[in-house]
Design a protein around this motif. Structure first.
Motif, PDB file in Angstrom:
ATOM      1  N   THR C 129       0.820  -1.200   0.000  1.00 51.44           N
ATOM      2  CA  THR C 129       0.000   0.000   0.000  1.00 51.44           C
ATOM      3  C   THR C 129       0.859   1.257   0.000  1.00 51.44           C
ATOM      4  O   THR C 129       2.022   1.213  -0.357  1.00 51.44           O
ATOM      5  CB  THR C 129      -0.931  -0.061   1.229  1.00 51.44           C
ATOM      6  OG1 THR C 129      -0.114  -0.320   2.378  1.00 51.44           O
ATOM      7  CG2 THR C 129      -1.958  -1.180   1.104  1.00 51.44           C
ATOM      8  N   CYS C 135      -0.234   8.313   2.310  1.00 50.78           N
ATOM      9  CA  CYS C 135      -1.500   8.181   3.032  1.00 50.78           C
ATOM     10  C   CYS C 135      -1.494   8.848   4.395  1.00 50.78           C
ATOM     11  O   CYS C 135      -0.503   8.848   5.105  1.00 50.78           O
ATOM     12  CB  CYS C 135      -1.908   6.728   3.182  1.00 50.78           C
ATOM     13  SG  CYS C 135      -3.644   6.619   3.650  1.00 50.78           S
ATOM     14  N   THR C 137      -3.375   8.014   7.032  1.00 52.57           N
ATOM     15  CA  THR C 137      -3.641   7.196   8.225  1.00 52.57           C
ATOM     16  C   THR C 137      -2.548   6.159   8.469  1.00 52.57           C
ATOM     17  O   THR C 137      -2.658   5.336   9.373  1.00 52.57           O
ATOM     18  CB  THR C 137      -5.010   6.472   8.121  1.00 52.57           C
ATOM     19  OG1 THR C 137      -4.868   5.391   7.187  1.00 52.57           O
ATOM     20  CG2 THR C 137      -6.097   7.404   7.653  1.00 52.57           C
ATOM     21  N   ALA C 138      -1.500   6.214   7.662  1.00 49.17           N
ATOM     22  CA  ALA C 138      -0.448   5.193   7.734  1.00 49.17           C
ATOM     23  C   ALA C 138       0.210   5.124   9.109  1.00 49.17           C
ATOM     24  O   ALA C 138       0.702   6.113   9.619  1.00 49.17           O
ATOM     25  CB  ALA C 138       0.597   5.460   6.661  1.00 49.17           C
ATOM     26  N   CYS C 172      -0.606  -0.595   5.687  1.00 46.79           N
ATOM     27  CA  CYS C 172      -0.063   0.338   6.667  1.00 46.79           C
ATOM     28  C   CYS C 172      -1.075   0.782   7.708  1.00 46.79           C
ATOM     29  O   CYS C 172      -0.738   1.549   8.607  1.00 46.79           O
ATOM     30  CB  CYS C 172       0.572   1.524   5.962  1.00 46.79           C
ATOM     31  SG  CYS C 172      -0.039   1.849   4.310  1.00 46.79           S
ATOM     32  N   CYS C 173      -2.322   0.330   7.593  1.00 51.21           N
ATOM     33  CA  CYS C 173      -3.276   0.561   8.684  1.00 51.21           C
ATOM     34  C   CYS C 173      -4.387  -0.470   8.595  1.00 51.21           C
ATOM     35  O   CYS C 173      -4.450  -1.251   7.657  1.00 51.21           O
ATOM     36  CB  CYS C 173      -3.845   1.980   8.671  1.00 51.21           C
ATOM     37  SG  CYS C 173      -5.303   2.204   7.641  1.00 51.21           S
ATOM     38  N   ASN C 175      -7.295  -0.379   7.692  1.00 52.42           N
ATOM     39  CA  ASN C 175      -8.160  -0.394   6.512  1.00 52.42           C
ATOM     40  C   ASN C 175      -7.773  -1.553   5.599  1.00 52.42           C
ATOM     41  O   ASN C 175      -8.571  -2.040   4.820  1.00 52.42           O
ATOM     42  CB  ASN C 175      -8.059   0.923   5.753  1.00 52.42           C
ATOM     43  CG  ASN C 175      -8.819   2.028   6.466  1.00 52.42           C
ATOM     44  OD1 ASN C 175      -9.742   1.759   7.222  1.00 52.42           O
ATOM     45  ND2 ASN C 175      -8.415   3.262   6.227  1.00 52.42           N
ATOM     46  N   CYS C 177      -5.908  -1.967   2.888  1.00 49.77           N
ATOM     47  CA  CYS C 177      -5.916  -1.900   1.441  1.00 49.77           C
ATOM     48  C   CYS C 177      -5.046  -3.059   0.976  1.00 49.77           C
ATOM     49  O   CYS C 177      -3.915  -3.179   1.433  1.00 49.77           O
ATOM     50  CB  CYS C 177      -5.308  -0.595   0.963  1.00 49.77           C
ATOM     51  SG  CYS C 177      -6.185   0.823   1.620  1.00 49.77           S
TER      52      CYS C 177
HETATM   53  S1  SF4 Z   1      -3.738   0.643   4.370  1.00 47.52           S
HETATM   54 FE1  SF4 Z   1      -4.400   2.403   5.493  1.00 47.52          FE
HETATM   55  S2  SF4 Z   1      -2.654   3.698   5.500  1.00 47.52           S
HETATM   56 FE2  SF4 Z   1      -2.253   2.210   3.970  1.00 47.52          FE
HETATM   57  S3  SF4 Z   1      -2.995   3.096   2.114  1.00 47.52           S
HETATM   58 FE3  SF4 Z   1      -4.676   1.971   2.913  1.00 47.52          FE
HETATM   59  S4  SF4 Z   1      -5.769   3.400   4.115  1.00 47.52           S
HETATM   60 FE4  SF4 Z   1      -3.819   4.315   3.755  1.00 47.52          FE
END
Ligand code: SF4
Ligand code: SRM
Ligand code: SRM
Ligand code: SRM
Ligand code: SRM
Ligand code: SF4
Ligand code: SF4
Ligand code: SF4
Ligand code: SF4
Ligand code: SF4
Ligand code: SF4
Ligand code: SF4
Lengths: 403, 360, 360, 403
Positions: C129, C135, C137-138, C172-173, C175, C177
């Motif tokens: 990601t 990003c 929120t990482a 990285c969070c 979410n 992705c």
């Molecule tokens: S996983 Fe979280 S931090 Fe990483 S790109 Fe997706 S939303 Fe952004």
């Protein structure tokens, strides 16, 4: 009194007297011959069969002096029509471990119950008690005192420890990994006060099975399930195996291929078990009792939380202690059980079974509260969701980390 | 009331089991080496000492009159020194040391109407509950359905022709006293109409907050009916569990027109082979039709016989279904699959088919 | 800003894929008969017509400069008529018809620093990601960990020595992705401190009811701070999912001191053999340690190598763990089992061990 | 301007230039040589590596005229230090189905992006788009119009239908059970408006895989997962099987014993499949591509609800239509998809994915709403809890049923 002795007309129930399976209607009629309560229950039941509805009022708390449990109060909703079952309270009598009896002991119970109640029983209730089915409030004390004269005592009902039960175990089973009868008798005595006097948020049940076949359905029906198991290799008597093979067991299809851990091999002569993978399910032993048996080091797995669906859905007990030695005086077990009862007794909500309590507070927190360390044997798998409660975090001293 | 002079005993607990163990068991306690099924309802356990204990198992209605218990005691006196036991499924077991007494006992039992069997790969007695004879929340009777069904299935009780054990259970309401939630085939009494609120009585006999809290689906909310505190039930949210009635008598849920039966399959308790499993819904609703419940009996018999014909040796109901898959189960039994079979409670999403693994 | 005279086009959609298919694919479209893996990163697909299509697969950083893309295009022009494709895991694929060009292309790719491989029983490129590069929120960077880890695991990318495919992912969070929730091994950036409420800003930029509603554990409740509407967070209820921050900028959750990484194992997507599975928690927390995250790299490498040494052919990570059981997984990898591994969310009770089926 | 061209000092990032895996740091530096945005991103990232925190403000809605999606707005939280990335918006460009390109098309994108943005990209984003990584608000329109000149369009972001993606399918795979590229291209065009203009409660993703291997992870990452499968027996080329056996595949251990439905037999010469039990997992075909292949009647299984864990925990798509023919113009599929989008669009809550919506309303009710009949293929097993919503009941006429 004459036509009082007359049995009521029960055309519907009469249809249940025929057929090969023994008839409960015959039982009621048999008791009814010289028992007015049974006569009225017969009439009342016929009415329920006609109207398709129960004719009992809701609950009703009755009991014997000094006890908070052991009696289920029942009052008929049409007492004028059926005066002899206006009251029809049930006594739950704690059965002897393993449900063994002498005819002498059973006859004694029959005699007193004929005098004090309906003369109808259940052998046994689903929790395991002797059910003395229906009597009047005034008869409770007398029944109780005669029971105790004859060495019997009441079992549990309400928010108490319910009558513990166990499988036949070492009394007649070659697979018992601990002495289920001795154990259940021991804790039944240990918890007498808690069995008779409600002190908990809700009911709490102990059931003990001597092996993973779980012949008292402990994992499904007990808050604390004690199920026998072993450590170490399954002793294999190869000659015995060959004999089963000769007598028509298909070792490959019926045993090896049904092993859940697929840890057995059969080359037509020799059966080998890679015991490190065995999950001790009992199947191969069940299939060939003469040739195989549980391993050398015996004990039990302790599981917690089993119950029926009300309220959050049914729960199967889950592993709390993977392996515990089960030797009298069961000090380790009692310490654990007492701790569980303390924590749940303190923090459990009204009508919240221990399994529901653990769901609410989380198994991890519960383990902490009762002082057990988490072990992978306790889970089918670790969490799949990332919602982890990290219990502490750092506060920064003034820094430009956030600058 | 019978007066008793002796001082009042309490908390004495049950009689010590050892008082009730026959000598052969006392002698060989924990020393049993193996067992063999000799014939339907009869097995022998052989001890390290070489001693042999013969068990003859017979079915009972569970609801027993003292007269019949005495009759059973007579048999125990006559054939096995006055010792007997009952099983966790309400069968009676006679414990013999003399093999020559097996046949006469079996004959005697049959003559008195006690079927011998329920052992090994057979149907055993049904774990069941009180029903109309004693319980206030019963949606149906228990003993009557058990009797009707066992009359039909008796051949599977008295023989060894099934592929595996078959455990039947019945409960007369969702409290599921017994083993309905983990049985090969289970019958469950169900309510299908929301409780009728007795606004007169409710405020007097029930704690309104407890009543509201008792509903798992939050279908109950407090309200006032002409001035008086009471509750109302949001009917779309009610799934008829009856818990509010257990907590509050002023919410009767029993209803002759709507109460009925449902059938559940594939549960098991033992760890043998497959882990324990819950029973799953097979038939959502059948009418409550005393005295012989023909619809229920036919539905269960059908399931049992489809399984018996199709399952492999040692395959319990749930193991068989897992092998053939649910689509084939519904196909082979001819039971229609409906919206009601699809879970919509707490763990619903985990019960949906989250892969392509099904037979075409 | 570049001015354009042409009238403004919208909703034209992507270019039609057929424009980009090499002639051999146009000709044999849907007519492929089988494929063979020739060597790491190289396979051939054989068509009914007998035509053969050679695919050479190479890893990329996914984050590509236009300069490097042009360099890749040069290779495609030189070796395969200007046609190429990318894979669902960010590898680049060169589509050749002339087998003699394979070696030169592979050599050329290596020379330019593009590893050839990621095919069949190998580790492929990591689905990942944005991280700190883009990003908000990482909890960590993405590209940096991927680079550090792949540097360590490259031999498994460029060879075929693994028992099965191994799919790695990073997000990285929470979410997630990408594919963290269903990967053989996944790295997940985590926050570990509840959001700090910016009481000044919150009322201005956020709808308080939405903020309250956004929390899955009901940790947020409305409150007033010196007169102004705002929210407060019940810290014991917060499990740091960050959803409230996604909904409301005034609830920053990023925190250098507490953010970190967790490691997940045993997920899969394909239906091959075993049904798809979610990844499960292996390591609850590791420090966020740029530029090379040694703790994370070591932890993942250990898991991969224990699996590689112990798994049977075709056994994906999750299938291997299912065979040996979780107790053995933790034993063999030396990872401590903690309270945090035990589920306490929606379906927690179903994840507990509800049988005696575990190895002693 | 001279030292403007100077790259910032990045000791931490520099450590990521070494090692065998291609370095993203080299990529940024390469772009940075003649691109100020990339220079600043380099410096900003080094700062994040030092402080262990992101330096972006929360969100920011920007876009191109007439579109509600396709651009992810980003603003630096220290613009004065890094003015060239004060804005750093990303464009998501809808990739061609299957990710096939000509170098000509790719070079065109490179050229325009060098002029309009950072010169940095992702090939590709996890949803499948070409990611043009970072530019200023003023550049968005120009980038967009040049993209369209070159035949490209934006993909999805926000509460729209996201860029659909598919596996390479029939273009290069022998196992494709339907034309994934044609299908994805078709629905991408069919839903252009919904891809570009937010009209739903939340994002909605389509992913199509040609077979159960699911090479685009559709079951895990798409709200609507279209996965190829077949009906009818798997054709077996026995000679081919023997060849694999010769070349060292252990047919019994690696194929037969790994078949989840255990429906294969291997006698050392012949492989037989009892197809009625095959669950079409692909394994045996995967293991022996030359000898086995999917069965004759091709189509797809449609599954619904897949997504990441936020908020109720991750969901895997579950079966909605066990088998659907997939022929253009995909009328049956589009009718179904439209119905789903209608119902969810109408009744879904804000930020509630369709999978979460179905959990809330119940799969049975959802099926009713979209007009599908329940089928056992849709469930792993029927309900275990007795909490059944019987939707109607009888009211009694005055009767003494309740008397
Ligand atoms: S996983 Fe979280 S931090 Fe990483 S790109 Fe997706 S939303 Fe952004
Ligand atoms: C008599 C018996 C059924 C029988 O015919 O055998 C029985 C009868 C009742 N049970 Fe039970 N339960 C009986 C064994 C069980 C079991 C099985 C077991 O104990 O192994 C269960 C399932 C296991 C469990 O405990 O979860 C069981 C689960 C319930 C429940 C649901 C509890 C729950 O948490 O889910 C209730 C409801 C309640 O407690 O209010 C309940 C409540 C009742 C009540 C008291 C009805 C009520 O709401 O007050 C019933 C009284 C009937 C009557 O009029 O006598 N009974 N009940 C069983 C006790 C006999 C005995 O003591 O041996
Ligand atoms: C007598 C009893 C224990 C008791 O203390 O009363 C008992 C006794 C035996 N059980 Fe049991 N089981 C008894 C209830 C159970 C139960 C509980 C229940 O049915 O509610 C179970 C769990 C059922 C389930 O899984 O749902 C049970 C699951 C088993 C199994 C595992 C069967 C399986 O394959 O799943 C075995 C092994 C076997 O039969 O080979 C077993 C085996 C046995 C053996 C052979 C053990 C032995 O060596 O003596 C005993 C006699 C054989 C037989 O078939 O009955 N027993 N057995 C119970 C008789 C009940 C009855 O009258 O029918
Ligand atoms: C090129 C690509 C499709 C695309 O449109 O881009 C692709 C192409 C092929 N896949 Fe795949 N898979 C591709 C991503 C996937 C994914 C998705 C993912 O990894 O995110 C999966 C699901 C992974 C999972 O289960 O978690 C996937 C699971 C498979 C499987 C099943 C493997 C298993 O045993 O579970 C096979 C069968 C096999 O490998 O024998 C397979 C087989 C194949 C074959 C052999 C199909 C064929 O006959 O051409 C292709 C090349 C072999 C190979 O090993 O890559 N492909 N394959 C993707 C390459 C990704 C990469 O660069 O590494
Ligand atoms: C760019 C990308 C990651 C990447 O580097 O590849 C990405 C980046 C973001 N995702 Fe994502 N998601 C990306 C693919 C995914 C995927 C994978 C997929 O689509 O196959 C998922 C998991 C599958 C799914 O949809 O559930 C995914 C699940 C999320 C979620 C959680 C959604 C949920 O319902 O669980 C969020 C949170 C949200 O929507 O507010 C999110 C939100 C975001 C946001 C917009 C952050 C936010 O809260 O606004 C990220 C913008 C980053 C940035 O600054 O550019 N992203 N996001 C991927 C899109 C590129 C593309 O278009 O090709
Ligand atoms: S549970 Fe085990 S030990 Fe107890 S009776 Fe059953 S088989 Fe024997
Ligand atoms: S006990 Fe069960 S798991 Fe162990 S070897 Fe026997 S069959 Fe296999
Ligand atoms: S199942 Fe319900 S109705 Fe039957 S005895 Fe138990 S509580 Fe009463
Ligand atoms: S019956 Fe159950 S669901 Fe219905 S209102 Fe009462 S408690 Fe709620
Ligand atoms: S981070 Fe998640 S859990 Fe914590 S308050 Fe915000 S939404 Fe709630
Ligand atoms: S999903 Fe199936 S058809 Fe598509 S590329 Fe993968 S293996 Fe081939
Ligand atoms: S496709 Fe899968 S299930 Fe079907 S035969 Fe092959 S391995 Fe078995």
């Amino acid at each position: 009194m004459a036509d009082e002795k007359q049995l009521p007309k029960t055309p519907k129930l009469d249809e249940l007297e025929s057929g090969p399976w023994p008839s409960f209607v015959k039982e009621i009629k048999r008791a009814a011959e010289n028992n007015p309560m049974s006569r009225d229950i017969l009439g009342l039941l016929e009415l329920s069969y006609t109207e398709k509805i129960a004719h009992w009022k809701h609950g009703g708390i009755v009991g014997v002096r000094g006890y908070g449990g052991g009696v289920i109060g029942r009052y008929c909703d049409i007492p004028d029509k059926f005066p002899n079952v206006a009251h029809f309270h049930t006594l739950r009598v704690n059965h002897p471990a393993g449900w063994f009896y002498t005819t002498e002991a059973l006859r004694a119970v029959c005699d007193l119950w004929e005098r004090h109640g309906s003369g109808l029983t259940n052998l046994h209730g689903s929790t395991g008690d002797i059910i003395l089915l229906g009597t009047r409030t005034e008869e409770l004390e007398g029944t109780f005192s005669e029971l105790t004269q004859n060495g019997f005592d009441l079992g549990g009902s309400g928010s108490v420890i319910r009558t513990p039960s166990c499988c036949v175990g070492p009394a007649r089973c070659e697979w018992a990994c601990f002495d289920t009868l001795q154990f259940i008798y021991d804790i039944t005595m240990h918890y007498q006060d808690s069995i008779h006097r409600p002190a908990f948020p809700y009911k709490f049940k102990f059931k003990a099975s001597g092996c993973a076949n779980d012949c008292v359905a402990a994992i499904a029906r007990a808050d604390l399930s004690i199920i026998g198991t072993w450590r170490g290799p399954i002793p294999v008597d190869q000659a015995g195996v060959e004999e089963y093979a000769k007598n028509g067991i298909d070792i490959q299809a019926d045993v090896v291929d049904r092993c859940p851990s697929r840890c057995m091999r059969w080359d037509g002569k020799e059966l080998s078990i890679d015991d490190q993978w065995c999950v001790r399910c009992m199947h191969c032993i069940n299939a060939m009792p003469k040739a195989l048996r549980p391993g050398p080091e015996r004990g039990a797995t302790i599981l917690i939380g089993g119950k029926a669906p009300i309220l959050q859905g049914a729960i199967l007990s889950s592993v709390l202690v993977p392996f515990m030695k089960m030797e009298p005086p069961y000090t380790e077990f009692k310490a654990l059980a007492d701790k569980i009862l303390d924590v749940w007794g303190e923090e459990g909500k009204n009508r919240e079974r221990v399994g529901e309590f653990i769901q609410r507070v989380g198994l991890g927190n519960f383990l902490e509260a009762i002082g057990l360390t988490p072990r992978p044997e306790m889970v089918a798998h670790p969490r799949e969701n990332p919602y982890i409660f990290y219990e502490e975090y750092f506060e920064e001293e003034p820094t430009q980390a956030q600058a | 009331m019978a007066e008793t002079t002796a001082e009042r005993k309490t908390d004495i607990g049950p009689p010590h089991y050892q008082r009730f163990l026959p000598p052969i068991i006392k002698k060989n306690y924990g020393q049993w080496r193996y067992h063999e099924i000799l014939k339907p309802g009869v097995m022998v356990h052989v001890a390290a000492s070489g001693d042999k204990l013969y068990t003859v198992r017979a079915g009972t209605p569970r609801l027993l009159s003292v007269q019949t218990i005495r009759e059973i005691c007579d048999l125990a006196d006559q054939y096995c020194g006055g010792y007997l036991r009952f099983t966790s499924r309400h069968n009676v077991e006679f414990l013999l040391t003399d093999p020559d007494k097996i046949e006469p006992l079996v004959a005697d039992l049959r003559a008195r109407g006690f079927p011998v069997g329920g052992m090994a790969n057979a149907i055993s007695s049904m774990v069941h509950t009180q029903g109309w004879i004693h319980c206030h929340t019963a949606a149906t009777d228990a003993s009557g359905i058990v009797k009707s069904l066992m009359d039909e299935l008796i051949e599977y009780f008295s023989s060894l022709k099934l592929p595996a054990k078959l455990r039947l259970a019945l409960a007369c309401c969702l409290n599921m006293c017994g083993a309905v939630h983990c049985s090969d085939v289970a019958i469950l009494g169900i309510h299908r109409r929301p409780p009728k609120v007795d606004h007169e009585r409710l405020p007097k006999v029930c704690e309104i907050p407890n009543v509201v809290a008792s509903c798992p689906t939050a279908a109950i909310r407090p309200t006032r009916i002409d001035g008086k505190e009471s509750v109302e039930i949001i009917e779309e949210k009610c799934m008829f569990c009856g818990n509010c009635y257990t907590v509050c008598p002023a919410l009767p849920i029993n209803n002759a027109l709507n109460d009925g039966l449902s059938i559940w399959v594939g549960g098991k308790v033992s760890n043998a082979r497959h882990e324990p499993m819950f029973s799953k819904l097979a038939v959502p609703y059948l009418p409550n039709n005393p005295p012989r419940w023909p619809e229920v009996v036919a539905a269960v018999k059908n399931i049992v016989e489809v399984w018996a014909a199709d399952a492999r040796k040692f395959e319990r109901m749930g193991e068989w279904i897992e092998r053939i898959g649910w689509p084939r189960f519904f196909q082979k039994t001819g039971i229609p699959f409906t919206k009601q079979h699809i879970d919509d409670y707490r763990h619903a999403d985990l019960t949906w088919k989250r892969s392509l693994h099904f037979t075409a």
